[in-house]
Structures are given as structure tokens and as C-alpha cells.
Design a protein around this motif. Structure first.
Motif, PDB file in Angstrom:
ATOM      1  N   GLN A   1       0.828  -1.206   0.000  1.00 42.44           N
ATOM      2  CA  GLN A   1       0.000   0.000   0.000  1.00 42.44           C
ATOM      3  C   GLN A   1       0.864   1.259   0.000  1.00 42.44           C
TER       4      GLN A   1
ATOM      5  N   ARG B   1       1.021   3.899  -3.095  1.00 35.39           N
ATOM      6  CA  ARG B   1       0.797   5.339  -2.901  1.00 35.39           C
ATOM      7  C   ARG B   1       1.968   6.141  -3.458  1.00 35.39           C
TER       8      ARG B   1
ATOM      9  N   HIS C   1      -7.439   8.002  -6.439  1.00 40.13           N
ATOM     10  CA  HIS C   1      -7.017   6.667  -6.046  1.00 40.13           C
ATOM     11  C   HIS C   1      -6.100   6.714  -4.832  1.00 40.13           C
TER      12      HIS C   1
ATOM     13  N   VAL D   1      -7.877   6.791  -1.444  1.00 42.22           N
ATOM     14  CA  VAL D   1      -8.609   5.640  -0.902  1.00 42.22           C
ATOM     15  C   VAL D   1      -7.701   4.460  -0.587  1.00 42.22           C
ATOM     16  N   ILE D   2      -6.414   4.516  -0.950  1.00 43.49           N
ATOM     17  CA  ILE D   2      -5.501   3.397  -0.682  1.00 43.49           C
ATOM     18  C   ILE D   2      -5.401   3.152   0.820  1.00 43.49           C
TER      19      ILE D   2
ATOM     20  N   THR E   1      -7.839   2.448   2.833  1.00 46.79           N
ATOM     21  CA  THR E   1      -9.082   2.732   3.532  1.00 46.79           C
ATOM     22  C   THR E   1     -10.092   1.614   3.279  1.00 46.79           C
TER      23      THR E   1
ATOM     24  N   ASP F   1     -10.966   0.910  -0.347  1.00 46.50           N
ATOM     25  CA  ASP F   1      -9.957   0.357  -1.247  1.00 46.50           C
ATOM     26  C   ASP F   1     -10.356  -1.045  -1.685  1.00 46.50           C
ATOM     27  N   ARG F   2     -10.135  -1.348  -2.936  1.00 44.25           N
ATOM     28  CA  ARG F   2     -10.426  -2.671  -3.489  1.00 44.25           C
ATOM     29  C   ARG F   2      -9.211  -3.169  -4.260  1.00 44.25           C
ATOM     30  N   TRP F   3      -9.036  -4.488  -4.303  1.00 44.95           N
ATOM     31  CA  TRP F   3      -7.853  -5.064  -4.933  1.00 44.95           C
ATOM     32  C   TRP F   3      -7.758  -4.708  -6.398  1.00 44.95           C
TER      33      TRP F   3
ATOM     34  N   MET G   1      -8.617  -1.966  -7.938  1.00 41.70           N
ATOM     35  CA  MET G   1      -8.457  -0.554  -8.284  1.00 41.70           C
ATOM     36  C   MET G   1      -7.096  -0.253  -8.901  1.00 41.70           C
ATOM     37  N   LYS G   2      -6.035  -0.887  -8.353  1.00 44.03           N
ATOM     38  CA  LYS G   2      -4.703  -0.610  -8.897  1.00 44.03           C
ATOM     39  C   LYS G   2      -4.574  -1.116 -10.326  1.00 44.03           C
TER      40      LYS G   2
END
Length: 437
Positions: free
Chosen positions: A20, A24, A70, A73-74, A76, A79-81, A83-84
Motif C-alpha cells: 500500500q 501510494r 485513487h 482511498v488506498i 481505507t 480500497d479494493r484489490w 483498483m490498482k
């Protein structure tokens, strides 16, 4: 420390936090790159008279906004897997779309294929490089795969409006310089081989970076495992090991691996403890016993010994295992003197047995709970000497292994003694130990 399922690396939560933080950082770098691109396009407009399509600024602004959102929300609950993967897909396909659809010059009819020749695939390399900061080899491979697919899709879109296309294969054997120039400068020249070559190098770089990230993850998890082992050592030895000794054990975890060591063993017991306990409140007995044994443990530690276990109203200590010592016998005798002083101050009478020789030392137990222990004939002999001290009316008894190592001391031989549990008599010594307040 958190436990992991069998077969998995320990404490993946630490790796997740590292991913994470790296992701970021990648987003921050991405934003800086987009900002640099924005400044480059703007400065080219002003300095060189190159008038790009204004939509370029809109695209760069949209990329910046997506990255900032993005990054927010990293880590938090939002955050979802995926998204990246999504943001890298959007970035890469967005760059490819610029080459496929955005005219180079506003108001002019210029074949879009010239975008590939004027610029190039190197615009995608920074995105793949920044993916490595996430410590995710899957993300690196994903970014590389999307870049290759997106670049070829953009290429075929760009050449779709050409009635005829030219490539290096259109050169005939013996072509002149003029032929090369005519081919390369033609608006219909697409350089299909160049596209294959550049995407091939991009994929090779992607594989190398993914492998580097995978190795970095393994190094990280090895460090986590080493830290866990150090924590296990501290938990095994407990608070009865002095800080200096604990640090030495942490620096050398192999000291807890079961092995044969030379050591001096001290076994101490309170004489007449049953009579002492009679008529006293249990809470008072326990409190006084705790205070006394705590002081004894400190004295043992002060002489580089380790309290292996407490035996009700006594203790067993080891000198030379697991901590190496040049003179474990002398350390054990010095600790014995201090234990007698502690007993006198606490109002107790104690007996001590000292033996030296080979011992088996190491951690034993299950995967969930372990303890460090020493065992062998030397340990048994120390325990028998402590018990035999009551028979001989002595405070301290030692074997020949201890007495033979006391430089400057004059142990008194008490003859061959038959110790309980031993088949043959052994020479037993005592040493007048002067105890002063």
C-alpha cells in the motif's frame, strides 16, 4: 505476531502495508510525471511554436484527477484489490488512445501513424517502472501486458484510414539511399517491424522488472521471518534473561538450536520451606517467595547465566548455554555466593548443587509453545548434589568438573559420595563461601 496458514509466508499483513505504501508512492510519482508532461507540452507550445491539440491538456488533467482520487482511498475501507489494476489500465490505454485518435496538430490533416514515428512507446515505460513500487509482480505483468495490447490496438487503429501502407518489406534488394529516404519519409510508412521490435523489448523489460519485484518480496518476507524468530527467542527466554544476553541471542538465533554444549549447572532450593510456609498466610508466602526468586534471577543474570526454570521454591540456572562463556564454572560459583547473600537478607536458608560438563541445550515443544531447556547427566548430577547437601549438612556441593576450574580457590574434598539415582560414587567437593552483608 500473526499466524499464517501452513505453506504460506508469515505475516502477510506487513507485506500488504508495504504494498500500500509503495502503491501510494507510485501514484505520487505518476502525478509528478503527468505534471511534467503538462509542463513539457505547454512549454513546447510557447518556446517552439508547436501548437498541440488542446484536448491533450484535458487528458493530462483527467489523469491527474484519477490518480489523486485513487491515492486518497488506498488503505481505507473503500480500497479494493482491482483498483490498482484499473488505474494502470486507464493510464496505459489513455496514452495509447492519444496515439490512436488525437491529431498531432489542430486544424491539419496529418496521418495519425506519424504520431508513432514522432514520439514512441517509451511513453509507456515509466508507467510499468512505477508499477514496481507496489511490490506486486502481478501488477507489473498486468501493466506490461496491457501496454503491449494497447499499443498494437492503437497502431492498427492509426493505420486503418490509410489506403495503402508501406513497411520495410517493400524495399527491394539493392535499394538506394533515395529509396530508403522515400520509404521512410512517406506518410504511408507504418514500420510494422519496428512496432513488433519495440513491444518485444517492452515485454522483456516487464518480465525483468516482475522478477526483480518477486525477489524483493522474498527478501522482505525473509526479513519478516528473521524478525519473528528474534521475537520467538525473546518470548522463549522471558524476562529472566538480561538485556545484553537477550541481544546476543537475537543476533545469533542458532544458539537456541538443540545442540551439545559445555556448561555449568546450578540448582538451588530453599531448605525448610515447608516449615517456613506453615502458619503463614499463603499470600504472604507467595509474595516473599516471588521477591526472593526475582532477586536470585537478577544475580544469575548478572553473572551471564540464564534461569532455565523455577522449581517451586528453587531454580535451575545454566552458565555457558545458551550463552557462550570462557569460564562458566567460575561464573556459577560467583552466582552461588550472591545467592547465599540474597537468601541471608531474605531470611531463607538455601542449598546449592553445582556440576559442569556436557549438556544438551535447545528449544523444545510444539510449534505454538516452546521453551528452552538443558538436560543430560550434568543436569542430573547438579540436582543430586543439591539434594545430597542436606545429607552432609552443607550449603554448597560441587563436582570435580566445577572444583577443577576454580583458579585460586581451594575446594574441600568430601570424599566419594553415593548420590541418589547414580550407579557409582562420585567425588564431591565443598567450598567455604564467605557471605557478608
Amino acid at each position: 505476531m500473526s499466524q499464517s496458514p501452513a505453506g504460506e509466508l508469515p505475516d502477510t499483513s506487513r507485506l500488504l502495508r508495504a504494498e500500500q505504501r509503495g502503491l501510494r508512492l507510485a501514484i505520487i510519482c505518476r502525478t509528478l510525471v503527468v505534471g511534467a508532461a503538462f509542463l513539457w507540452v505547454g512549454s513546447s507550445w510557447v518556446a517552439f511554436g508547436f501548437y498541440p491539440n488542446p484536448l491533450v491538456f484535458g487528458v493530462l488533467g483527467a489523469f491527474t484527477a484519477v490518480g489523486i482520487a485513487h491515492a486518497a482511498v488506498i488503505g481505507t475501507r473503500f480500497d479494493r484489490w482491482w483498483m490498482k489494476y484499473a488505474i494502470y489500465t486507464v493510464d496505459i490505454l489513455g496514452i495509447c488512445a492519444v496515439f490512436a485518435f488525437l491529431p498531432l496538430v489542430q486544424g491539419e490533416t496529418v496521418p495519425q501513424i506519424l504520431a508513432f514515428r514522432a514520439y514512441g512507446i517509451y511513453y509507456l515505460f515509466p508507467l510499468i517502472a512505477m508499477a514496481t513500487l507496489s511490490l506486486s509482480p502481478k501488477l507489473v505483468l498486468w501493466a506490461g501486458g496491457v501496454a503491449v495490447a494497447g499499443w498494437f490496438a492503437a497502431f492498427f487503429i492509426a493505420i486503418s484510414d490509410l489506403e495503402t501502407t508501406l513497411s520495410w518489406s517493400d524495399l527491394t534488394p539493392g535499394a538506394t539511399r533515395a529509396d530508403y529516404e522515400a520509404l521512410f519519409l512517406s506518410a504511408n510508412f507504418i514500420g510494422r517491424g519496428n512496432r513488433i521490435e519495440e513491444t518485444g523489448f517492452l515485454m522483456i523489460a516487464t518480465l525483468i522488472l516482475a522478477l526483480a519485484v518477486l525477489r524483493a518480496r522474498r527478501v522482505f518476507m525473509a526479513q519478516v521471518a528473521a524478525q519473528a524468530e528474534r521475537e520467538q527467542i525473546a518470548a522463549t527466554l522471558g524476562r529472566y534473561v538480561p538485556e545484553a544476553i537477550a541481544r546476543r541471542l537475537i543476533d545469533d538465533p542458532s544458539a537456541l538450536v538443540p545442540q551439545e554444549r559445555h556448561a555449568a549447572i546450578l540448582v538451588m532450593d530453599i531448605a525448610g520451606f515447608t516449615a517456613y510456609s506453615a502458619g503463614r498466610p499463603p499470600t504472604e508466602v507467595i509474595e516473599n517467595l516471588n521477591d526472593f526468586l526475582s532477586g536470585c534471577a537478577e544475580e544469575v543474570s548478572r553473572h551471564d547465566g540464564v534461569v532455565i526454570q523455577f522449581t517451586g521454591d528453587g531454580l535451575m540456572a545454566s552458565f555457558g548455554a545458551p550463552i557462550d562463556s570462557d569460564h562458566p564454572e567460575q561464573d556459577a560459583v560467583a552466582a552461588g555466593r550472591d545467592l547465599l547473600l540474597c537468601a541471608k537478607q531474605a531470611g531463607f536458608s538455601i542449598r546449592i548443587g553445582l556440576a559442569a560438563g556436557p549438556v544438551a541445550a535447545g528449544s523444545i515443544g510444539s510449534s505454538d509453545r516452546q521453551a528452552f531447556t538443558v538436560y543430560g547427566d550434568t543436569v542430573n548430577r547438579a540436582a543430586r548434589l543439591e539434594a545430597h547437601a542436606k545429607v552432609l549438612g552443607q550449603s554448597v556441593l560441587m563436582d570435580a568438573g566445577v572444583s577443577g576450574k576454580l583458579a585460586g580457590e581451594t575446594p574441600q574434598l568430601l570424599g566419594q559420595q553415593q548420590l541418589r539415582g547414580l550407579a557409582d560414587p562420585v567425588p564431591v567437593f565443598t567450598l567455604p563461601l564467605k557471605v557478608s552483608d
